[in-house]
Design a protein around this motif. Structure first.
Motif, PDB file in Angstrom:
ATOM      1  N   CYS A  35       0.824  -1.212   0.000  1.00 19.63           N
ATOM      2  CA  CYS A  35       0.000   0.000   0.000  1.00 19.63           C
ATOM      3  C   CYS A  35       0.858   1.262   0.000  1.00 19.63           C
ATOM      4  O   CYS A  35       1.820   1.369   0.762  1.00 19.63           O
ATOM      5  CB  CYS A  35      -0.920   0.007   1.210  1.00 19.63           C
ATOM      6  SG  CYS A  35      -1.953  -1.452   1.331  1.00 19.63           S
ATOM      7  N   GLU A  39      -3.364   6.029  -1.873  1.00 17.19           N
ATOM      8  CA  GLU A  39      -4.091   4.984  -2.593  1.00 17.19           C
ATOM      9  C   GLU A  39      -5.414   4.682  -1.889  1.00 17.19           C
ATOM     10  O   GLU A  39      -5.524   4.761  -0.667  1.00 17.19           O
ATOM     11  CB  GLU A  39      -3.265   3.702  -2.687  1.00 17.19           C
ATOM     12  CG  GLU A  39      -2.146   3.771  -3.701  1.00 17.19           C
ATOM     13  CD  GLU A  39      -1.425   2.447  -3.868  1.00 17.19           C
ATOM     14  OE1 GLU A  39      -0.851   2.219  -4.951  1.00 17.19           O
ATOM     15  OE2 GLU A  39      -1.408   1.638  -2.904  1.00 17.19           O
ATOM     16  N   LYS A  40      -6.415   4.308  -2.704  1.00 21.91           N
ATOM     17  CA  LYS A  40      -7.709   3.853  -2.187  1.00 21.91           C
ATOM     18  C   LYS A  40      -7.767   2.347  -2.346  1.00 21.91           C
ATOM     19  O   LYS A  40      -7.639   1.822  -3.453  1.00 21.91           O
ATOM     20  CB  LYS A  40      -8.848   4.541  -2.928  1.00 21.91           C
ATOM     21  CG  LYS A  40      -8.965   6.024  -2.611  1.00 21.91           C
ATOM     22  CD  LYS A  40     -10.107   6.689  -3.334  1.00 21.91           C
ATOM     23  CE  LYS A  40      -9.818   6.874  -4.812  1.00 21.91           C
ATOM     24  NZ  LYS A  40     -10.824   7.711  -5.488  1.00 21.91           N
ATOM     25  N   SER A  62      -2.770   5.902   3.533  1.00 22.24           N
ATOM     26  CA  SER A  62      -3.659   5.295   2.542  1.00 22.24           C
ATOM     27  C   SER A  62      -5.089   5.363   3.065  1.00 22.24           C
ATOM     28  O   SER A  62      -5.320   5.516   4.258  1.00 22.24           O
ATOM     29  CB  SER A  62      -3.258   3.840   2.284  1.00 22.24           C
ATOM     30  OG  SER A  62      -1.916   3.748   1.847  1.00 22.24           O
ATOM     31  N   MET A  63      -6.060   5.226   2.132  1.00 22.26           N
ATOM     32  CA  MET A  63      -7.471   5.241   2.522  1.00 22.26           C
ATOM     33  C   MET A  63      -8.057   3.856   2.295  1.00 22.26           C
ATOM     34  O   MET A  63      -7.962   3.319   1.192  1.00 22.26           O
ATOM     35  CB  MET A  63      -8.241   6.284   1.705  1.00 22.26           C
ATOM     36  CG  MET A  63      -9.658   6.478   2.184  1.00 22.26           C
ATOM     37  SD  MET A  63      -9.703   7.204   3.852  1.00 22.26           S
ATOM     38  CE  MET A  63     -11.319   6.671   4.401  1.00 22.26           C
ATOM     39  N   TYR A  65     -11.248   1.015   2.534  1.00 24.96           N
ATOM     40  CA  TYR A  65     -12.685   0.803   2.506  1.00 24.96           C
ATOM     41  C   TYR A  65     -12.948  -0.682   2.739  1.00 24.96           C
ATOM     42  O   TYR A  65     -12.206  -1.539   2.242  1.00 24.96           O
ATOM     43  CB  TYR A  65     -13.277   1.203   1.152  1.00 24.96           C
ATOM     44  CG  TYR A  65     -13.081   2.653   0.781  1.00 24.96           C
ATOM     45  CD1 TYR A  65     -14.146   3.554   0.815  1.00 24.96           C
ATOM     46  CD2 TYR A  65     -11.836   3.133   0.376  1.00 24.96           C
ATOM     47  CE1 TYR A  65     -13.969   4.892   0.463  1.00 24.96           C
ATOM     48  CE2 TYR A  65     -11.655   4.463   0.031  1.00 24.96           C
ATOM     49  CZ  TYR A  65     -12.719   5.339   0.071  1.00 24.96           C
ATOM     50  OH  TYR A  65     -12.541   6.648  -0.275  1.00 24.96           O
ATOM     51  N   ASN A  89      -9.034   6.945   8.456  1.00 20.47           N
ATOM     52  CA  ASN A  89      -8.647   6.366   7.166  1.00 20.47           C
ATOM     53  C   ASN A  89      -9.297   5.017   6.884  1.00 20.47           C
ATOM     54  O   ASN A  89      -8.810   4.236   6.081  1.00 20.47           O
ATOM     55  CB  ASN A  89      -7.121   6.257   7.044  1.00 20.47           C
ATOM     56  CG  ASN A  89      -6.506   5.301   8.054  1.00 20.47           C
ATOM     57  OD1 ASN A  89      -6.983   5.152   9.170  1.00 20.47           O
ATOM     58  ND2 ASN A  89      -5.420   4.653   7.648  1.00 20.47           N
ATOM     59  N   PHE A 108     -10.893   2.226  -7.289  1.00 19.99           N
ATOM     60  CA  PHE A 108      -9.862   1.738  -6.377  1.00 19.99           C
ATOM     61  C   PHE A 108      -8.532   1.450  -7.074  1.00 19.99           C
ATOM     62  O   PHE A 108      -8.491   1.003  -8.214  1.00 19.99           O
ATOM     63  CB  PHE A 108     -10.338   0.461  -5.669  1.00 19.99           C
ATOM     64  CG  PHE A 108     -11.470   0.699  -4.717  1.00 19.99           C
ATOM     65  CD1 PHE A 108     -11.250   1.290  -3.479  1.00 19.99           C
ATOM     66  CD2 PHE A 108     -12.772   0.364  -5.066  1.00 19.99           C
ATOM     67  CE1 PHE A 108     -12.289   1.530  -2.595  1.00 19.99           C
ATOM     68  CE2 PHE A 108     -13.818   0.602  -4.203  1.00 19.99           C
ATOM     69  CZ  PHE A 108     -13.580   1.188  -2.964  1.00 19.99           C
ATOM     70  N   ASP A 109      -7.463   1.694  -6.321  1.00 16.65           N
ATOM     71  CA  ASP A 109      -6.124   1.341  -6.799  1.00 16.65           C
ATOM     72  C   ASP A 109      -5.841  -0.141  -6.585  1.00 16.65           C
ATOM     73  O   ASP A 109      -5.185  -0.783  -7.421  1.00 16.65           O
ATOM     74  CB  ASP A 109      -5.067   2.163  -6.042  1.00 16.65           C
ATOM     75  CG  ASP A 109      -5.213   3.650  -6.284  1.00 16.65           C
ATOM     76  OD1 ASP A 109      -4.764   4.120  -7.341  1.00 16.65           O
ATOM     77  OD2 ASP A 109      -5.776   4.342  -5.408  1.00 16.65           O
TER      78      ASP A 109
END
Length: 273
Positions: A35, A39-40, A62-63, A65, A89, A108-109
């Motif tokens: 990561c 970056e998502k 980083s973020m 989800y 985050n 998303f990354d």
């Protein structure tokens, strides 16, 4: 607890790393994700939040989800995130059982999954892989750890075991339409993924980590272990579940194997936000 509530049981005791090789495999997945700041990154099937909290603790720029179809899992994961003070985050959300993911195309990354893809029934596996391709950026990374039937396991045996597990626990063991690893690899290619790495979890060497960094999450998991130990109903449920699983698999040789796969999303057409 009812027979169909194995995931409810795990959510009630804050259980994390519910997959082949447990935390050892998770640390390998984290290493492969690599990561980067800004970056998502999405976890599909975040469960009680053990992996996403570990990532968010060590990768604060980083973020992250997380989504899950279980309200109880999401509730437990949110408690863990608050306990670890990671609200800045981490975003968690319940999604519908068909895993229609509420995100824009190419959002998303990176995306990772642990023991969620395999328990999708028949072409639900293909559907979620196509959905992952939609929300993952072209060139983005997908990493997953899933338990797959070994080549000697027949479709008939896999279906029989899945039917029994679905009846007893509410989930199957592993997809029986895409039965073996080669079937998964062909499906990934069909869905627009280029496989970069294939690794049996049995081959993973343990990775050293700094436990102090994830202390709060470890404490949260320990609280769940105490719950399972001091609750008579939970102990009884777990003993019954193990007995039922032993009965379902009685007399069987090794039927399944855990694999980590890393793949790149090659799909770039028709992705409009």
């Amino acid at each position: 607890m009812k027979n169909d509530s194995i995931l409810d049981y795990f959510s009630s005791i804050n259980q994390g790393y519910i997959h082949a090789r447990g935390k050892i495999a998770t640390l390998k997945v984290i290493s492969l994700l690599n990561c980067q700041p800004a970056e998502k990154i999405l976890e599909i099937g975040c469960g009680t939040g053990a992996t996403i909290s570990r990532l968010a603790t060590t990768k604060k720029e980083s973020m992250f989800y997380g989504v899950d179809t279980s309200s109880k899992m999401i509730k437990s994961a949110k408690k863990r995130i608050r306990f670890c003070r990671l609200q800045n985050n981490v975003q968690l959300q319940k999604v519908n059982p068909k895993l229609n993911l509420p995100f824009n195309n190419s959002f998303f990354d990176k995306i990772y999954v642990e023991s969620v893809l395999a328990i999708q029934i028949d072409d639900e596996l293909k559907k979620i892989l196509l959905e992952i391709s939609r929300i993952l950026k072209p060139g983005g990374t997908l990493v997953f750890n899933e338990t797959i039937w070994v080549d000697t396991t027949t479709k008939e045996l896999a279906k029989s075991i899945n039917d029994a597990c679905l009846k007893s626990f509410g989930i199957i063991q592993s997809n029986s339409k895409y039965l073996h690893l080669d079937d998964w690899k062909k499906l990934l290619s069909t869905c627009g993924f280029d496989i970069k790495l294939e690794l049996s979890v049995d081959k993973i060497e343990p990775i050293k980590t700094q436990k102090k960094k994830v202390l709060f999450s470890e404490v949260f998991s320990t609280i769940g272990k105490f719950k399972s130990y001091f609750s008579i109903s939970k102990r009884q449920y777990w003993r019954k579940s193990k007995s039922e699983m032993n009965s379902i698999l009685s007399g069987c040789q090794q039927l399944m194997k855990g694999y980590i796969l890393e793949a790149t999303n090659t799909v770039c057409d028709n992705k409009n936000n």
